[in-house]
Motif scaffolding. Structure first.
Motif, PDB file in Angstrom:
ATOM      1  N   PHE A   1       0.896  -1.347   0.578  1.00  7.85           N
ATOM      2  CA  PHE A   1       0.233  -0.145   0.060  1.00  7.85           C
ATOM      3  C   PHE A   1       0.560   1.407  -0.351  1.00  7.85           C
ATOM      4  N   GLU A   2       1.896   1.127   0.513  1.00  5.88           N
ATOM      5  CA  GLU A   2       2.770   2.470   0.901  1.00  5.88           C
ATOM      6  C   GLU A   2       3.409   2.749  -0.548  1.00  5.88           C
ATOM      7  N   ASP A   3       3.731   1.283  -1.146  1.00  4.47           N
ATOM      8  CA  ASP A   3       4.536   1.722  -2.504  1.00  4.47           C
ATOM      9  C   ASP A   3       3.298   2.771  -3.546  1.00  4.47           C
ATOM     10  N   GLU A   4       2.697   2.138  -3.583  1.00  2.02           N
ATOM     11  CA  GLU A   4       1.425   2.106  -4.685  1.00  2.02           C
ATOM     12  C   GLU A   4       0.952   3.835  -4.040  1.00  2.02           C
ATOM     13  N   TRP A   5       1.316   4.224  -3.261  1.00  2.00           N
ATOM     14  CA  TRP A   5       0.528   5.557  -2.391  1.00  2.00           C
ATOM     15  C   TRP A   5       1.669   6.209  -2.361  1.00  2.00           C
ATOM     16  N   ALA A   6       3.154   6.407  -3.038  1.00  2.00           N
ATOM     17  CA  ALA A   6       4.458   6.883  -2.423  1.00  2.00           C
ATOM     18  C   ALA A   6       3.780   7.343  -3.980  1.00  2.00           C
ATOM     19  N   GLU A   7       3.198   6.305  -5.431  1.00  2.00           N
ATOM     20  CA  GLU A   7       3.487   6.291  -6.688  1.00  2.00           C
ATOM     21  C   GLU A   7       2.670   7.201  -7.155  1.00  2.00           C
ATOM     22  N   CYS A   8       0.942   6.575  -6.311  1.00  2.00           N
ATOM     23  CA  CYS A   8       0.282   7.965  -6.495  1.00  2.00           C
ATOM     24  C   CYS A   8       0.778   9.307  -6.413  1.00  2.00           C
ATOM     25  N   GLN A   9       1.309   9.557  -4.988  1.00  2.00           N
ATOM     26  CA  GLN A   9       1.579  10.633  -5.095  1.00  2.00           C
ATOM     27  C   GLN A   9       2.605  11.946  -5.636  1.00  2.00           C
ATOM     28  N   LYS A  10       3.281  11.078  -6.529  1.00  2.00           N
ATOM     29  CA  LYS A  10       4.515  11.192  -7.483  1.00  2.00           C
ATOM     30  C   LYS A  10       4.016  11.279  -9.005  1.00  2.00           C
ATOM     31  N   THR A  11       2.750  10.609  -8.666  1.00  2.00           N
ATOM     32  CA  THR A  11       1.950  11.165 -10.609  1.00  2.00           C
ATOM     33  C   THR A  11       1.450  12.064 -10.608  1.00  2.00           C
ATOM     34  N   ALA A  12       0.693  12.577  -9.071  1.00  2.00           N
ATOM     35  CA  ALA A  12      -0.855  13.692  -8.884  1.00  2.00           C
ATOM     36  C   ALA A  12       0.675  15.142  -8.866  1.00  2.00           C
ATOM     37  N   ASN A  13       1.881  14.859  -8.124  1.00  2.00           N
ATOM     38  CA  ASN A  13       2.920  15.619  -8.505  1.00  2.00           C
ATOM     39  C   ASN A  13       3.035  16.260  -9.618  1.00  2.00           C
ATOM     40  N   GLN A  14       3.560  15.277 -10.367  1.00  2.00           N
ATOM     41  CA  GLN A  14       3.413  16.220 -12.010  1.00  2.00           C
ATOM     42  C   GLN A  14       2.350  16.613 -13.064  1.00  2.00           C
ATOM     43  N   ARG A  15       1.669  16.462 -12.378  1.00  2.00           N
ATOM     44  CA  ARG A  15       0.071  16.971 -12.827  1.00  2.00           C
ATOM     45  C   ARG A  15      -0.034  18.677 -12.281  1.00  2.00           C
ATOM     46  N   SER A  16      -0.434  19.460 -13.543  1.00  2.00           N
ATOM     47  CA  SER A  16      -0.980  20.676 -13.066  1.00  2.00           C
ATOM     48  C   SER A  16      -2.072  20.244 -12.157  1.00  2.00           C
ATOM     49  N   THR A  17      -2.771  20.654 -10.770  1.00  2.00           N
ATOM     50  CA  THR A  17      -3.782  20.448 -10.643  1.00  2.00           C
ATOM     51  C   THR A  17      -4.387  21.621 -10.320  1.00  2.00           C
ATOM     52  N   ARG A  18      -3.783  22.847 -10.795  1.00  2.00           N
ATOM     53  CA  ARG A  18      -4.607  23.993 -11.057  1.00  2.00           C
ATOM     54  C   ARG A  18      -5.916  24.594 -11.185  1.00  2.00           C
ATOM     55  N   MET A  19      -6.888  25.334 -11.245  1.00  2.00           N
ATOM     56  CA  MET A  19      -7.797  25.009 -12.185  1.00  2.00           C
ATOM     57  C   MET A  19      -7.001  26.144 -13.207  1.00  2.00           C
ATOM     58  N   GLN A  20      -7.794  26.330 -14.298  1.00  2.00           N
ATOM     59  CA  GLN A  20      -7.761  27.552 -15.141  1.00  2.00           C
ATOM     60  C   GLN A  20      -8.597  28.113 -15.999  1.00  2.00           C
ATOM     61  N   LEU A  21      -8.835  29.382 -15.549  1.00  2.00           N
ATOM     62  CA  LEU A  21     -10.459  29.731 -16.347  1.00  2.00           C
ATOM     63  C   LEU A  21      -9.885  31.378 -17.208  1.00  2.00           C
ATOM     64  N   ASN A  22     -10.410  30.480 -18.259  1.00  2.00           N
ATOM     65  CA  ASN A  22      -9.947  31.842 -19.354  1.00  2.00           C
ATOM     66  C   ASN A  22      -8.063  31.761 -19.717  1.00  2.00           C
ATOM     67  N   GLN A  23      -7.886  30.783 -19.563  1.00  2.00           N
ATOM     68  CA  GLN A  23      -5.967  30.649 -19.501  1.00  2.00           C
ATOM     69  C   GLN A  23      -5.543  30.158 -20.476  1.00  2.00           C
ATOM     70  N   THR A  24      -4.325  30.414 -21.340  1.00  2.00           N
ATOM     71  CA  THR A  24      -4.256  28.908 -22.152  1.00  2.00           C
ATOM     72  C   THR A  24      -3.165  28.924 -21.299  1.00  2.00           C
ATOM     73  N   PRO A  25      -2.093  27.350 -21.429  1.00  2.00           N
ATOM     74  CA  PRO A  25      -1.715  26.869 -19.957  1.00  2.00           C
ATOM     75  C   PRO A  25       0.348  27.289 -19.597  1.00  2.00           C
ATOM     76  N   ASP A  26      -0.456  28.551 -20.561  1.00  2.00           N
ATOM     77  CA  ASP A  26       1.090  29.551 -20.494  1.00  2.00           C
ATOM     78  C   ASP A  26       1.227  30.851 -19.410  1.00  2.00           C
ATOM     79  N   GLY A  27      -0.045  30.529 -19.363  1.00  2.00           N
ATOM     80  CA  GLY A  27      -0.633  32.067 -18.302  1.00  2.00           C
ATOM     81  C   GLY A  27      -1.930  32.652 -19.159  1.00  2.00           C
ATOM     82  N   ASN A  28      -0.935  32.926 -20.513  1.00  2.00           N
ATOM     83  CA  ASN A  28      -1.577  34.249 -21.112  1.00  2.00           C
ATOM     84  C   ASN A  28      -3.625  34.137 -21.704  1.00  2.00           C
ATOM     85  N   TYR A  29      -4.276  35.653 -20.577  1.00  2.00           N
ATOM     86  CA  TYR A  29      -5.748  35.794 -20.698  1.00  2.00           C
ATOM     87  C   TYR A  29      -5.474  35.895 -22.796  1.00  2.00           C
ATOM     88  N   ARG A  30      -6.691  35.206 -22.509  1.00  2.00           N
ATOM     89  CA  ARG A  30      -7.112  34.748 -23.997  1.00  2.00           C
ATOM     90  C   ARG A  30      -8.393  34.639 -23.569  1.00  2.00           C
TER      91      ARG A  30
END
Length: 145
Positions: free
Chosen positions: A3-32
């Motif tokens: 369980f600990e190994d699986e949990w650590a892997e899930c945390q690592k995968t989650a940290n690699q992805r951006s979890t921020r919500m983006q409204l009216n923005q592109t991934p580079d942060g420019n408002y369009r």
């Protein structure tokens, strides 16, 4: 895998992805505005303004010119009724229906114009509130990284 190994892997995968919500923005942060990927609300002020102006112009036109024939229609209905013509009562009904329908049409035009003005104002307020709220959440997110 434990369980600990699986949990650590899930945390690592989650940290690699951006979890921020983006409204009216592109991934580079420019408002369009209007070009946000996956955005679900796009309002163009110039389009709303044009529709609102047309509705207001139609309201003004109906207010000043939509009722020109009513007094003459009423006078004709009165004259026909006093001459014992049955057409007089029908003309009264036309007069009354015209007045009712004209009032409904003017009210609808005013409602459209006022609603679009309100929608534009409210959208700007909502955008400012959301942007401020997202800025605060983003700062909190940075703090807990």
């Amino acid at each position: 895998m434990s369980f600990e190994d699986e949990w650590a892997e899930c945390q690592k995968t989650a940290n690699q992805r951006s979890t921020r919500m983006q409204l009216n923005q592109t991934p580079d942060g420019n408002y369009r505005p209007g070009r946000a990927p996956g955005g679900d609300l796009v309002v163009h002020d110039n389009e709303l303004g044009a529709i609102g102006n047309e509705a207001y112009g139609l309201y003004q036109h109906l207010r000043t010119q939509g009722d020109e024939a009513r007094p003459a229609t009423f006078a004709a209905a009165t004259a026909m009724t006093s001459s014992s013509l049955s057409l007089g009562s029908a003309l009264y009904q036309v007069h009354d229906n015209w007045s009712t329908q004209l009032g409904s049409l003017k009210e609808a035009c005013a409602h459209i114009s006022n609603h679009l003005d309100y929608s534009q104002k409210r959208h700007k307020e909502d955008e400012a509130r959301i942007a401020t709220g997202m800025h605060t959440v983003s700062k909190l997110y940075d703090y807990f990284k």
